[in-house]
Design a protein around this motif. Structure first.
Motif, PDB file in Angstrom:
ATOM      1  N   TYR A 160       0.832  -1.202   0.000  1.00  0.00           N
ATOM      2  CA  TYR A 160       0.000   0.000   0.000  1.00  0.00           C
ATOM      3  C   TYR A 160       0.868   1.255   0.000  1.00  0.00           C
ATOM      4  CZ  TYR A 160      -3.078   3.685   1.551  1.00  0.00           C
ATOM      5  OH  TYR A 160      -3.754   4.862   1.652  1.00  0.00           O
ATOM      6  N   LEU A 161       1.890   1.290   0.850  1.00  0.00           N
ATOM      7  CA  LEU A 161       2.766   2.456   0.900  1.00  0.00           C
ATOM      8  C   LEU A 161       3.506   2.652  -0.416  1.00  0.00           C
ATOM      9  CD1 LEU A 161       4.186   2.207   4.516  1.00  0.00           C
ATOM     10  CD2 LEU A 161       2.579   3.895   3.610  1.00  0.00           C
ATOM     11  N   TYR A 162       3.933   1.566  -1.031  1.00  0.00           N
ATOM     12  CA  TYR A 162       4.614   1.693  -2.314  1.00  0.00           C
ATOM     13  C   TYR A 162       3.656   2.214  -3.390  1.00  0.00           C
ATOM     14  CZ  TYR A 162       6.948   0.576  -6.643  1.00  0.00           C
ATOM     15  OH  TYR A 162       7.503   0.667  -7.876  1.00  0.00           O
ATOM     16  N   THR A 201       1.036   4.107  -3.017  1.00  0.00           N
ATOM     17  CA  THR A 201       0.604   5.482  -2.818  1.00  0.00           C
ATOM     18  C   THR A 201       1.751   6.481  -2.820  1.00  0.00           C
ATOM     19  OG1 THR A 201       0.646   5.151  -0.427  1.00  0.00           O
ATOM     20  CG2 THR A 201      -1.460   4.847  -1.552  1.00  0.00           C
ATOM     21  N   HIS A 202       2.912   6.112  -2.292  1.00  0.00           N
ATOM     22  CA  HIS A 202       3.990   7.079  -2.138  1.00  0.00           C
ATOM     23  C   HIS A 202       5.280   6.708  -2.854  1.00  0.00           C
ATOM     24  CE1 HIS A 202       1.595   9.057   0.877  1.00  0.00           C
ATOM     25  NE2 HIS A 202       1.473   7.922   1.527  1.00  0.00           N
ATOM     26  N   GLY A 203       5.481   5.476  -3.214  1.00  0.00           N
ATOM     27  CA  GLY A 203       6.783   5.021  -3.665  1.00  0.00           C
ATOM     28  C   GLY A 203       7.074   5.152  -5.134  1.00  0.00           C
ATOM     29  N   ARG A 204       6.151   5.611  -5.943  1.00  0.00           N
ATOM     30  CA  ARG A 204       6.387   5.671  -7.381  1.00  0.00           C
ATOM     31  C   ARG A 204       6.955   6.995  -7.828  1.00  0.00           C
ATOM     32  NH1 ARG A 204       0.916   3.047  -9.744  1.00  0.00           N
ATOM     33  NH2 ARG A 204       0.727   1.449  -8.177  1.00  0.00           N
ATOM     34  N   SER A 257       7.389  11.425  -7.265  1.00  0.00           N
ATOM     35  CA  SER A 257       6.547  12.558  -6.917  1.00  0.00           C
ATOM     36  C   SER A 257       5.322  12.587  -7.813  1.00  0.00           C
ATOM     37  CB  SER A 257       7.332  13.856  -7.069  1.00  0.00           C
ATOM     38  OG  SER A 257       7.701  14.027  -8.417  1.00  0.00           O
ATOM     39  N   PRO A 258       4.217  13.100  -7.301  1.00  0.00           N
ATOM     40  CA  PRO A 258       2.997  13.105  -8.089  1.00  0.00           C
ATOM     41  C   PRO A 258       3.066  14.039  -9.282  1.00  0.00           C
ATOM     42  CG  PRO A 258       2.639  14.188  -5.975  1.00  0.00           C
ATOM     43  CD  PRO A 258       4.010  13.602  -5.957  1.00  0.00           C
TER      44      PRO A 258
END
Length: 93
Positions: free
Chosen positions: A31-33, A35-38, A40-41
């Protein structure tokens, strides 16, 4: 990064055979990967109805990809005439 997350998830799933808390840790890691690991948005895109034309660079890149694909298709048809005719017959059925 993707390989590290995948191997970490596999290890946590293997450890989860004996203790279900490790399963939760594997799910939390994924889940963390996601949402956040890819990375910067990035910058937010303008609304769809804004009426702004596409960026020149993106359209230019699209045009280059389209032209390159057409070039390869022409080359394929030229080098493999029998295969091309067979594919056209199958498509027309």
């Amino acid at each position: 990064m993707r390989g590290i997350v995948a191997s970490g998830t596999v290890v946590l799933v293997i450890l989860g055979i004996g203790d279900h808390l490790w399963w939760l840790a594997a799910v939390a890691l994924l889940y963390l990967y996601a949402t956040h690991g890819r990375g910067s948005p990035g910058t937010p895109s303008p609304p769809a109805g804004a009426g702004t034309p596409p960026l020149p660079d993106s359209y230019r890149a699209y045009r280059e990809r389209r032209d390159r694909q057409a070039k390869w298709e022409r080359r394929y048809r030229r080098e493999r005439p029998f295969e091309t005719r067979r594919q056209e017959r199958e498509k027309s059925r």
